[in-house]
Design an enzyme around this catalytic site. Structure first.
Site, PDB file in Angstrom:
ATOM      1  N   CYS A  39      -2.219   9.210   2.486  1.00  0.00           N
ATOM      2  CA  CYS A  39      -1.894   8.676   1.169  1.00  0.00           C
ATOM      3  C   CYS A  39      -2.957   9.065   0.152  1.00  0.00           C
ATOM      4  CB  CYS A  39      -1.738   7.174   1.236  1.00  0.00           C
ATOM      5  SG  CYS A  39      -3.066   6.406   2.155  1.00  0.00           S
ATOM      6  N   GLU A  97       0.886  -1.178   0.000  1.00  0.00           N
ATOM      7  CA  GLU A  97       0.000   0.000   0.000  1.00  0.00           C
ATOM      8  C   GLU A  97       0.912   1.213   0.000  1.00  0.00           C
ATOM      9  OE1 GLU A  97      -3.141  -0.104  -0.261  1.00  0.00           O
ATOM     10  OE2 GLU A  97      -3.569  -2.189   0.205  1.00  0.00           O
TER      11      GLU A  97
HETATM   12  P1  NDP Z   1       8.431   4.701   4.646  1.00  0.00           P
HETATM   13  O1  NDP Z   1       8.393   3.940   3.393  1.00  0.00           O
HETATM   14  O2  NDP Z   1       9.578   5.548   4.936  1.00  0.00           O
HETATM   15  O3  NDP Z   1       8.261   3.727   5.905  1.00  0.00           O
HETATM   16  C1  NDP Z   1       7.193   2.814   6.030  1.00  0.00           C
HETATM   17  C2  NDP Z   1       7.596   1.742   7.021  1.00  0.00           C
HETATM   18  O4  NDP Z   1       8.667   0.971   6.471  1.00  0.00           O
HETATM   19  C3  NDP Z   1       8.118   2.288   8.339  1.00  0.00           C
HETATM   20  O5  NDP Z   1       7.742   1.439   9.389  1.00  0.00           O
HETATM   21  C4  NDP Z   1       9.628   2.228   8.118  1.00  0.00           C
HETATM   22  O6  NDP Z   1      10.362   2.218   9.313  1.00  0.00           O
HETATM   23  C5  NDP Z   1       9.746   0.916   7.390  1.00  0.00           C
HETATM   24  N1  NDP Z   1      10.975   0.733   6.640  1.00  0.00           N
HETATM   25  C6  NDP Z   1      11.918   1.642   6.285  1.00  0.00           C
HETATM   26  N2  NDP Z   1      12.904   1.059   5.571  1.00  0.00           N
HETATM   27  C7  NDP Z   1      12.576  -0.255   5.456  1.00  0.00           C
HETATM   28  C8  NDP Z   1      13.182  -1.382   4.820  1.00  0.00           C
HETATM   29  N3  NDP Z   1      14.318  -1.276   4.125  1.00  0.00           N
HETATM   30  N4  NDP Z   1      12.568  -2.571   4.900  1.00  0.00           N
HETATM   31  C9  NDP Z   1      11.401  -2.703   5.556  1.00  0.00           C
HETATM   32  N5  NDP Z   1      10.780  -1.680   6.199  1.00  0.00           N
HETATM   33  C10 NDP Z   1      11.357  -0.460   6.143  1.00  0.00           C
HETATM   34  O7  NDP Z   1       7.099   5.539   4.633  1.00  0.00           O
HETATM   35  P2  NDP Z   1       6.671   6.640   5.656  1.00  0.00           P
HETATM   36  O8  NDP Z   1       6.712   6.093   7.048  1.00  0.00           O
HETATM   37  O9  NDP Z   1       7.455   7.872   5.352  1.00  0.00           O
HETATM   38  O10 NDP Z   1       5.128   6.835   5.283  1.00  0.00           O
HETATM   39  C11 NDP Z   1       4.715   7.712   4.307  1.00  0.00           C
HETATM   40  C12 NDP Z   1       4.375   6.981   3.033  1.00  0.00           C
HETATM   41  O11 NDP Z   1       3.404   5.979   3.271  1.00  0.00           O
HETATM   42  C13 NDP Z   1       3.763   7.903   2.019  1.00  0.00           C
HETATM   43  O12 NDP Z   1       4.328   7.680   0.749  1.00  0.00           O
HETATM   44  C14 NDP Z   1       2.303   7.513   2.001  1.00  0.00           C
HETATM   45  O13 NDP Z   1       1.651   7.809   0.826  1.00  0.00           O
HETATM   46  C15 NDP Z   1       2.390   6.064   2.288  1.00  0.00           C
HETATM   47  N6  NDP Z   1       1.116   5.589   2.822  1.00  0.00           N
HETATM   48  C16 NDP Z   1       0.320   4.780   2.054  1.00  0.00           C
HETATM   49  C17 NDP Z   1      -0.915   4.373   2.496  1.00  0.00           C
HETATM   50  C18 NDP Z   1      -1.775   3.495   1.646  1.00  0.00           C
HETATM   51  O14 NDP Z   1      -2.711   2.917   2.172  1.00  0.00           O
HETATM   52  N7  NDP Z   1      -1.554   3.343   0.362  1.00  0.00           N
HETATM   53  C19 NDP Z   1      -1.435   4.775   3.808  1.00  0.00           C
HETATM   54  C20 NDP Z   1      -0.517   5.589   4.542  1.00  0.00           C
HETATM   55  C21 NDP Z   1       0.720   5.979   4.052  1.00  0.00           C
HETATM   56  P3  NDP Z   1      10.891   3.606   9.928  1.00  0.00           P
HETATM   57  O15 NDP Z   1       9.777   4.596   9.839  1.00  0.00           O
HETATM   58  O16 NDP Z   1      11.198   3.236  11.320  1.00  0.00           O
HETATM   59  O17 NDP Z   1      12.061   4.021   9.108  1.00  0.00           O
END
Ligand code: NDP
Length: 545
Positions: free
Chosen positions: A298, A264
């Site tokens: 999002c 997502e």
């Molecule tokens: P990120 O992609 O930065 O992080 C998402 C999650 O992935 C966090 O828990 C993060 O940990 C973790 N993560 C980071 N690096 C890795 C890795 N290499 N492997 C596995 N997990 C990892 O997104 P954001 O937190 O910045 O969220 C914003 C984004 O999410 C926006 O693009 C938004 O559009 C999207 N989003 C989509 C939704 C949907 O339903 N389509 C709903 C809500 C948001 P950590 O934060 O600790 O680095």
């Protein structure tokens, strides 16, 4: 203005990341420079691969007993958790608001209310949604065959969630995974671990057996450790919500193990306002869609296309409504727009606005960060005279900015809406529902709303997910539930005393029969198939010799 928004652990404490050092999360809340310090500490360890593997082990060990329970027994735990949430609404709302910077009102309306509804829905309806069902197998029933699909839990579901909806997003997936008979290892964002730990605490108090909901706190390295674990370590599926960049990393890591994933990802969601729209409603929807959650949803309205004949009036309304919004301490009940959740995101917003201004855009309201605010506040901003060469119209801004562009024809509006690598949601505004429906089918997005924006993530019953770079797979609704189970086909032959006509040994008679099968049996007509009976009997006799 305020000093109440938590920062990240490293910003708050200066702690360096380490697998052995516990990270102290939270910020010291200063009520007086010297004396009355209220010190709030929460502890969320930065977990490494070893801790993630232990969590997976515990989750794997706990899952079979949970899967053997009835839906009713699982629902009892979920409904008990729901009662606890209801009893602690304000406390949870404050925690979410303090961890993210969003107004308490939004913590309640956009996170807690949908979560409660979803808990109720899946507790009550999962049994029906996953009921085994018969499949129509056409003419094969004439041979005494029947087919059924049953749905089995997958095992351990890895949920990786972002910071923008730290309660609603993981809670929904946790509830659905548990109701389907799975266990969960949840990795929340490092920016919002406290809300995730609260979800864990709620389920623990609801007497969810140990091991079924493991929370692994930490940063991206913890998430990577989870996706790297793969099915060998018991991980059956990854439900990832986050950015496109991280989603690609997760997909690549999962591919090495063939771990199924649901992604997502982000959005750049368009809103199309046709000339026959209710302008007042459309203007209010546009500003809520663009500025709620400080634009960090999002499904935020990130591009607004308005018919040129109504554009002046629409823009006037939008600017007027925007200037009337109150932006202040998110804890206050009458605040409309809170802070952004982190400085990195705020900088992206500033970069997009400055790129647009350099290319000729005009800011009609807002336009800059709020200085000396004690939080990461950015003014709700309305921008016109934009075009698709600008970052503001192409990349995810994820902040409180509403760019508005005009169009002349429906075809042009659809073309502009589809000119994006994203495809999460879209919205069309018109008084003519038939026209709205017709245009909806032309937009590339997972959800199209006619006369609505953003909110359908709150519907537990409907599928949520995107096309193009907004990801693949679904959460929510029956389609989302089906991502969390393994469909198993059970096929029964009630005439096992008769050998199948297609078994060995082949003969001239068999060939003739196969020709007839091709001609008559596959026609779908019972009459034509029944004409084959003499040939079939001959073949059965031949097989007995
Ligand atoms: P990120 O992609 O930065 O992080 C998402 C999650 O992935 C966090 O828990 C993060 O940990 C973790 N993560 C980071 N690096 C890795 C890795 N290499 N492997 C596995 N997990 C990892 O997104 P954001 O937190 O910045 O969220 C914003 C984004 O999410 C926006 O693009 C938004 O559009 C999207 N989003 C989509 C939704 C949907 O339903 N389509 C709903 C809500 C948001 P950590 O934060 O600790 O680095």
């Amino acid at each position: 203005m305020i000093a109440t928004q938590y920062s990240t652990a490293s910003e708050a404490t200066g702690c360096q990341h380490s697998t052995t050092v516990l990270r102290v999360l939270g910020i010291i809340e200063c009520r007086h420079p010297v004396a009355s310090l209220a010190v709030l500490y929460w502890v969320a360890p930065l977990m490494g691969a070893a801790e993630v593997l232990s969590a997976l082990n515990r989750a794997q060990a706990a899952q079979p007993a949970w899967a053997s329970l009835s839906f009713r027994d699982r629902a009892r735990v979920v409904l008990q958790a729901r009662k606890i949430v209801l009893a602690e609404l304000d406390e949870i709302g404050t925690l979410i608001s303090r961890e993210t910077g969003k107004p308490s009102a939004e913590a309640l309306s956009m996170e807690i209310v949908p979560g409660l509804d979803l808990m109720h829905y899946f507790a009550r309806h999962t049994a029906r949604l996953l009921q085994p069902h018969k499949i129509d197998i056409g003419q094969y029933w004439l041979m005494g065959r029947s087919s059924q699909v049953v749905y089995k839990p997958l095992g351990v579901i890895g949920i990786i969630s972002p910071w923008n909806f730290p309660w609603a997003t993981p809670l929904a997936e946790v509830v659905m995974a548990l109701m389907a008979g799975n266990s969960v290892v949840l990795k929340p964002s490092e920016l919002t671990p406290l809300t995730a730990l609260k979800i864990g605490e709620v389920f623990q108090r609801a007497r969810l057996p140990k091991g079924l909901l493991e929370i692994v706190t930490g940063d991206g390295t913890t998430g990577a450790a989870l996706t790297d674990a793969g099915p060998e370590a018991g991980l059956a599926k990854i439900m990832f919500t986050g950015s496109v960049a991280t989603g690609k990393r997760v997909a690549a890591s999962a591919a090495k193990h063939l771990t199924p994933t649901v992604l997502e990802l982000g959005g750049k969601d368009p809103m199309i306002v046709l000339e026959d729209a209710n302008l007042q409603s459309a203007a209010r929807a546009a500003i809520w869609g663009a500025f709620c959650n400080a634009g960090q949803a999002c499904a935020s309205v990130e591009r607004c296309y308005v018919h040129e004949s109504i554009a002046p009036r629409f823009i006037e309304l939008v600017v007027k409504e925007t200037l009337a919004l109150k932006q202040d301490n998110p804890a206050e009940s009458e605040v409309d727009v809170g802070a952004m959740s982190n400085e990195r995101q705020l900088r992206i917003v500033e970069e997009h606005i400055s790129d647009a201004l350099e290319r000729g855009a005009r800011v009609l309201a807002g336009g800059k960060r709020v200085k000396n605010s004690g939080g990461w506040f950015h003014e709700p901003t309305v921008v016109t005279e934009v075009d698709h060469s600008m970052d503001l119209m192409r990349d995810e801004t994820f902040g409180p900015v509403l760019p508005i562009l005009t169009f002349k024809t429906d075809d042009e509006a659809i073309k502009l809406a589809n000119d994006s690598v994203y495809g999460l949601t879209a919205s069309i505004w018109t008084r003519n529902i038939a026209r709205g429906r017709r245009l909806a089918t032309k937009v590339d997005a997972g959800t199209i709303m006619v006369n609505e924006v953003v909110y359908t993530h709150a519907l537990a019953q409907t599928p949520w997910g995107g096309v193009k770079q907004s990801g693949y797979g679904r959460t929510h609704g029956r389609l989302g539930l089906l991502e969390l189970v393994s469909p198993q086909h059970i096929h029964i032959n009630r005439l096992s005393f008769l050998p199948d006509v297609w078994w060995f040994r082949y003969s001239t008679g068999a060939s003739l029969l196969f020709h007839s099968l091709a001609k008559h049996f596959t026609s779908g007509s019972i009459i034509q198939s029944s004409l084959l009976l003499p040939q079939m009997i001959k073949r059965w006799r031949e097989r007995r010799d």
